[in-house]
Design an enzyme around this catalytic site. Structure first.
Site, mmCIF file in Angstrom:
data_model
loop_
_atom_site.group_PDB
_atom_site.id
_atom_site.type_symbol
_atom_site.label_atom_id
_atom_site.label_comp_id
_atom_site.label_asym_id
_atom_site.label_seq_id
_atom_site.Cartn_x
_atom_site.Cartn_y
_atom_site.Cartn_z
ATOM 1 N N LYS A 1 58.216 28.840 30.125
ATOM 2 C CA LYS A 1 57.694 30.183 30.407
ATOM 3 C C LYS A 1 58.736 31.193 29.989
ATOM 4 O O LYS A 1 59.946 30.900 30.008
ATOM 5 C CB LYS A 1 57.407 30.349 31.907
ATOM 6 C CG LYS A 1 56.368 31.395 32.206
ATOM 7 C CD LYS A 1 54.971 30.875 31.931
ATOM 8 C CE LYS A 1 53.910 31.919 32.126
ATOM 9 N NZ LYS A 1 52.559 31.353 31.962
ATOM 10 N N GLY B 1 38.791 39.897 40.579
ATOM 11 C CA GLY B 1 39.580 40.079 39.357
ATOM 12 C C GLY B 1 38.699 40.010 38.125
ATOM 13 O O GLY B 1 38.591 38.959 37.489
ATOM 14 N N GLY C 1 38.122 36.624 34.546
ATOM 15 C CA GLY C 1 37.012 36.827 35.483
ATOM 16 C C GLY C 1 35.722 37.156 34.753
ATOM 17 O O GLY C 1 34.654 36.626 35.078
ATOM 18 N N TYR C 2 35.799 38.017 33.741
ATOM 19 C CA TYR C 2 34.590 38.390 33.004
ATOM 20 C C TYR C 2 33.997 37.172 32.289
ATOM 21 O O TYR C 2 32.790 36.912 32.383
ATOM 22 C CB TYR C 2 34.873 39.503 31.976
ATOM 23 C CG TYR C 2 33.765 39.582 30.961
ATOM 24 C CD1 TYR C 2 32.498 40.035 31.347
ATOM 25 C CD2 TYR C 2 33.940 39.128 29.659
ATOM 26 C CE1 TYR C 2 31.437 40.040 30.445
ATOM 27 C CE2 TYR C 2 32.891 39.132 28.756
ATOM 28 C CZ TYR C 2 31.642 39.581 29.152
ATOM 29 O OH TYR C 2 30.600 39.573 28.268
HETATM 30 P P1 NAD Z 1 43.620 40.668 33.216
HETATM 31 O O1 NAD Z 1 44.753 41.584 33.356
HETATM 32 O O2 NAD Z 1 42.721 40.745 32.034
HETATM 33 O O3 NAD Z 1 42.670 40.775 34.503
HETATM 34 C C1 NAD Z 1 43.142 40.819 35.810
HETATM 35 C C2 NAD Z 1 42.095 41.555 36.649
HETATM 36 O O4 NAD Z 1 42.469 41.459 38.017
HETATM 37 C C3 NAD Z 1 41.974 43.045 36.320
HETATM 38 O O5 NAD Z 1 40.603 43.398 36.257
HETATM 39 C C4 NAD Z 1 42.611 43.732 37.528
HETATM 40 O O6 NAD Z 1 42.063 45.008 37.798
HETATM 41 C C5 NAD Z 1 42.272 42.733 38.612
HETATM 42 N N1 NAD Z 1 43.112 42.828 39.805
HETATM 43 C C6 NAD Z 1 44.442 42.994 39.896
HETATM 44 N N2 NAD Z 1 44.820 43.050 41.191
HETATM 45 C C7 NAD Z 1 43.685 42.906 41.914
HETATM 46 C C8 NAD Z 1 43.421 42.869 43.298
HETATM 47 N N3 NAD Z 1 44.386 43.007 44.195
HETATM 48 N N4 NAD Z 1 42.134 42.690 43.705
HETATM 49 C C9 NAD Z 1 41.138 42.544 42.800
HETATM 50 N N5 NAD Z 1 41.332 42.570 41.480
HETATM 51 C C10 NAD Z 1 42.600 42.758 41.044
HETATM 52 O O7 NAD Z 1 44.246 39.187 33.336
HETATM 53 P P2 NAD Z 1 43.577 37.810 32.920
HETATM 54 O O8 NAD Z 1 44.071 37.426 31.573
HETATM 55 O O9 NAD Z 1 42.129 37.849 33.187
HETATM 56 O O10 NAD Z 1 44.288 36.801 33.949
HETATM 57 C C11 NAD Z 1 43.852 36.707 35.308
HETATM 58 C C12 NAD Z 1 44.672 35.645 36.012
HETATM 59 O O11 NAD Z 1 44.497 34.390 35.356
HETATM 60 C C13 NAD Z 1 46.188 35.929 36.006
HETATM 61 O O12 NAD Z 1 46.701 35.516 37.255
HETATM 62 C C14 NAD Z 1 46.712 35.016 34.912
HETATM 63 O O13 NAD Z 1 48.043 34.606 35.153
HETATM 64 C C15 NAD Z 1 45.756 33.836 35.040
HETATM 65 N N6 NAD Z 1 45.624 33.062 33.810
HETATM 66 C C16 NAD Z 1 45.186 33.657 32.669
HETATM 67 C C17 NAD Z 1 45.053 32.908 31.517
HETATM 68 C C18 NAD Z 1 44.512 33.534 30.254
HETATM 69 O O14 NAD Z 1 44.241 32.795 29.302
HETATM 70 N N7 NAD Z 1 44.296 34.836 30.191
HETATM 71 C C19 NAD Z 1 45.396 31.543 31.505
HETATM 72 C C20 NAD Z 1 45.839 30.952 32.699
HETATM 73 C C21 NAD Z 1 45.965 31.727 33.852
#
Ligand code: NAD
Length: 417
Positions: free
Chosen positions: A103, A213, A218-219
């Site tokens: 990381k 989220g 999430g989407y």
């Molecule tokens: P992102 O930034 O696109 O989305 C995060 C969402 O969470 C945003 O809509 C934000 O407004 C919302 N959010 C933040 N704090 C919040 C709260 N307290 N309550 C409700 N919503 C809240 O990030 P992402 O890429 O979708 O990643 C989401 C999670 O998944 C992260 O923890 C990331 O480490 C994990 N993750 C992502 C990937 C990837 O491929 N993108 C892979 C493994 C793990």
């Protein structure tokens, strides 16, 4: 305060004990192979300069090159980076892809930088860690605060430094610069793929889902779940939480989010964030930040299944409370592994110079996740443990099979030292 790495490691050592592995036997996994701290010189647009702290932690490469994202966050600490590197080692082993775990972290709030400042910082980080990385040594990717464009700058800098076009040195790139079709959707869709196995194991359909989220992960989860007939009964982002027992349309929520930056406005009733987490639903998806379910609110959770798409979204204590309440938690190292599996396919496409369709990539990701999820359930049933422990045990078994044949972290070449 107990350190994150130590907490995760104790949990894993307990899983090892279930397999009869002593701390000695777990050997080199107890500490990262290498921790590098760098100072990245950053020239701001106004001509001033500052030095930004950064890290690359390489945890284990027993099963293949180190692999893991780079986080840009103002509060990132070396302990977080170590913890996330350890989780990557386990995740890659659970889904049986030939990578180890690493990381990166850069202590900055990227929202305070202009685009050109962010580019200089991204390139500067690569110049500092270049001797450590490469397609067969360590392959960074995006994480919180970084993204596809960051990877495009980084891979370009790396290619310049290594005098050859080297797309396989990074994953999560834009498709135009060697990224994989399907990578962007893979973590969210992959969460749904894992849930398909959970449904068949439970023998009962899971119909209603709430998503905390509504970002990239999430989407995409919500899109796939709705397409496959689930009802999206609630969503939240950092600003709002919205519920609708009759179902929200993910496309409408996305439209509202893109137009206003918020999930409110696409129908439904606004509720508090804690009310969304406490919804009476079949599945609660956690796709926001670390530790959204902790000892503080675990008692209020009422879903049958919690799908942990964010890393460490459920704290260790909360996990115990949820287990006592009979709530099934699908752990992060399985639930959100779709992203790294797609990254693996991005890397293989880069190495062979032959690119697949989106449908091909996503179907290969689905196959990998189905096998991994079934493997985790099999370990759970054999050892009567929860799914997190089962996933850790499966990862440890695979790591232990590789470790006797593994010498050490690749040496830095003299020219680079
Ligand atoms: P992102 O930034 O696109 O989305 C995060 C969402 O969470 C945003 O809509 C934000 O407004 C919302 N959010 C933040 N704090 C919040 C709260 N307290 N309550 C409700 N919503 C809240 O990030 P992402 O890429 O979708 O990643 C989401 C999670 O998944 C992260 O923890 C990331 O480490 C994990 N993750 C992502 C990937 C990837 O491929 N993108 C892979 C493994 C793990």
């Amino acid at each position: 305060m107990t350190k994150l790495f130590e907490t995760t490691w104790s949990d894993i050592a307990r899983a090892g004990a279930r397999l009869g592995l002593t701390t000695d036997a777990l050997g080199s996994l107890a500490e990262p192979s290498r921790i590098v701290e760098v100072g990245i010189p950053l020239t701001k647009d106004d001509g001033t300069t500052q030095t930004v702290r950064g890290w690359r932690v390489q945890h284990s490469n027993a099963r293949g090159p180190f692999k893991g994202g780079v986080r840009f966050h103002p509060h990132v600490q070396v302990d977080d980076v170590k913890n996330l590197a350890l989780l990557m080692t386990l995740k890659c082993a659970v889904v049986d892809i030939p990578f180890g775990g690493a990381k990166g972290g850069v202590s900055i709030d990227p929202r305070t930088l202009s685009r050109s400042e962010l580019e200089r910082l991204s390139r500067g980080y690569v110049r500092q860690i270049e001797p450590l990385i490469g397609p067969w040594t360590d392959i960074p990717a995006p994480d919180v605060g970084s993204g596809e464009e960051t990877m495009a700058w980084m891979v370009d800098e790396y290619s310049m430094l290594s005098h050859s076009f080297t797309p396989a040195a990074f994953t999560g790139k834009p498709v135009a610069t060697g990224g994989s079709r399907g990578r962007r959707a893979a973590t969210g869709y992959g969460g749904f793929d894992v849930l398909e196995v959970v449904q068949s194991e439970l023998g009962a359909p899971l119909k209603r889902v709430a998503v905390e989220g509504f970002g990239n992960v999430g989407y995409h989860f919500a899109e796939k779940a709705a397409e496959q007939g689930m009802t999206l009964v609630g969503v939240s982002d950092i600003h709002d939480a919205v519920t609708n027992p009759g179902g929200l349309d993910p496309a409408q929520v996305l439209k509202s989010k893109l137009a206003t930056g918020r999930v409110a406005g696409a129908g439904g009733h606004e509720v508090s964030h804690s009310a969304l987490l406490a919804m009476d639903t079949d599945v609660l998806v956690l796709a926001a930040i670390e530790h959204s379910v902790t000892a503080r609110n675990a008692d209020s959770i009422r879903a049958k299944v919690v799908l942990e798409l964010g890393n460490n979204s459920v704290s260790a204590e909360a996990g115990e409370t949820l287990a006592k309440k009979g709530i099934l938690v699908i752990p992060d190292i399985l639930a959100n592994a779709g992203g790294v599996v797609a990254s693996y396919f991005e890397w293989t496409q880069n190495l062979q110079g032959y690119y697949w369709t989106e449908a091909d990539v996503l179907s290969k990701v689905r196959d990998k996740l189905h096998v991994a999820a079934r493997d985790v359930f099999a370990v759970r049933d054999e050892h009567t443990v929860n799914l997190r422990t089962a996933a850790q045990m499966l990862a440890l078994e695979r790591l232990m099979a590789a470790m006797p044949h593994h010498a050490a972290t690749p040496r830095l070449t003299p020219v680079n030292v």
